[in-house]
Scaffold this motif. Structure first.
Motif: not given
Ligand code: SF4
Length: 403
Positions: A19-26, A97-100, A102-110, A122-128
């Motif tokens: 979540n802290f990286t998503d805040t960086e996007k905001i 503000i849906m995470p998606e 945010l992700n469509s407006c910013s490609d910051i990952i760190g 490293t990734a979003r989401g999960c296989v389980n």
């Protein structure tokens, strides 16, 4: 997001390092929209980056959202995706503000989350599809970021002063399952990078570790990787693990722990337990205690089960709170007993460490290869590598003197 323009905004971030990286996007998007980040008192709008992993956190989020009746409120993170109704009950005028988005407006990952600590998604989401998990519903299926993007982000954060890099995601060991890469491959590349930094790998579901155990345990022996394996097991009972749809049994977990310890006997094992899962009997809980005593993880996160809306486990009959409390208390006592005895064993030992944080005047925080938390009562520069003698300890950290 489009209305967050020309405003003084206050940001609050909750939950996991992801979540802290998503805040960086905001922050970067808001600044592009001529917003300034200010203290709550000066703000015209407040952005709450939420977590809703357990009921207790959900309640805390709703309190945080209700805290600013006189300000515009924006809500992002996991809650808008899975519980928008709860947010609107508190603030019908809330803007989500849906995470998606945010992700469509910013490609910051760190992001640099402390002077010398960087977080990299490293990734979003999960296989389980764990039966109790609401995060999976909020973050969706696995989308791994390209290795090059992650490597570049590590280089960027190291150039900004990061000494410790925390790799984060919902399930780190699922990395690359959708792109043909793997966590082991990523760690091998990181191990061959230049620079004075070390990497802490986030939580790994044992079910996605098992297929790559040999390679992964090898990669963890690399100089750049902290020997710290966070492997949430959740229960010691095979019946409960099956009810949780975790994708492994207690024997698999033992094998995974043994696999890491075979390659590095000093590796620190961290795990999570859910106390009071609806189908957990007294006997099941004893199996959890037995697994704890046998595998001796030296960092344990204990959560009491709470019903999460929209999950498979939500339809199960809940266990009385007093039983959950009793079981989590029993686990906590066992964990504290283990921490104290293991820490006592460090007294007199000499260890090589790297300084990663400067929290208080007159002291520094360092980590050894096994990510033990070591306080040195000197003001040392972050990145400083030195040798210390352990002279005493507290429950959650060691105290070392520089040699
Ligand atoms: S591994 Fe399970 S608990 Fe973890 S995010 Fe995925 S579904 Fe949720």
């Amino acid at each position: 997001m489009h209305t967050l323009k020309d405003k003084k905004i206050h940001l609050e971030t909750y939950g996991c390092t992801f979540n802290f990286t998503d805040t960086e996007k905001i922050v970067s998007l808001a600044q592009k929209n001529r917003c300034t980040i200010v203290k709550p008192g000066e703000a015209e709008a407040v952005v709450i980056n939420t977590c809703t992993v357990v009921a207790q956190t959900e309640r805390a989020m709703l309190r945080a959202i209700a805290d600013y009746p006189d300000k515009e409120i924006y809500v992002t993170g996991c809650m808008p995706v899975v519980q928008p109704d709860l947010i609107y009950n508190v603030r019908p005028d809330a803007r989500l503000i849906m995470p998606e988005e945010l992700n469509s407006c910013s490609d910051i990952i760190g992001a640099l989350v402390d002077d010398a600590i960087g977080v990299v998604q490293t990734a979003r989401g999960c296989v389980n599809r764990c039966a109790y998990c609401i995060t999976r519903n909020a973050r969706g299926h696995l989308r791994s970021f390209p290795e090059d993007k992650i490597i570049h982000e590590i280089e960027r954060l190291v150039s900004l002063g990061a000494i410790e890099i925390q790799l984060t995601g919902q399930d780190l060991s699922a990395y690359g399952l959708d792109t043909g890469s793997s966590l082991a491959a990523l760690l091998r590349r990181i191990n061959s990078m230049e620079g004075n930094f070390m990497v802490r790998v986030g939580m790994m579901n044992p079910s996605t570790v098992i297929p790559q155990l040999e390679e992964l345990t090898d990669a963890f022996t690399g100089d750049k990787i902290f020997s710290f394996a966070h492997l949430p097991v959740q229960s010691g009972s095979d019946k409960v693990l099956s009810d949780m749809n975790r994708g492994y049994n207690s024997g698999d977990f033992r094998d995974v722990v043994a696999g890491f310890r075979e390659k590095d006997p000093e590796i620190r094992i961290s795990t999570d337990f859910i106390a009071g899962y609806p189908t957990e009997t007294g006997e099941d809980f004893l199996e959890t205690l037995a697994l704890f005593e046998e595998t001796r993880p030296t960092k344990v996160n204990i959560t009491r089960f709470s019903v999460r809306e929209g999950t498979d486990a939500a339809s199960l009959k809940d266990i009385p709170d007093w039983i959950k409390k009793e079981r989590s208390r029993t686990l906590t006592i066992a964990a504290n007993r283990l921490y104290d005895s293991v820490n006592e064993g460090f007294i007199g030992k000499e260890i090589d460490v790297i300084v990663t944080e400067r929290k208080r005047a007159g002291s520094s925080i360092a980590r050894d290869k096994s990510y033990n938390n070591i306080v040195i009562k000197e003001e040392l520069d972050t990145g400083n590598r030195c040798r210390v003698k352990i002279v005493s300890h507290r429950r959650h950290y060691l105290i070392g003197e520089r040699i």
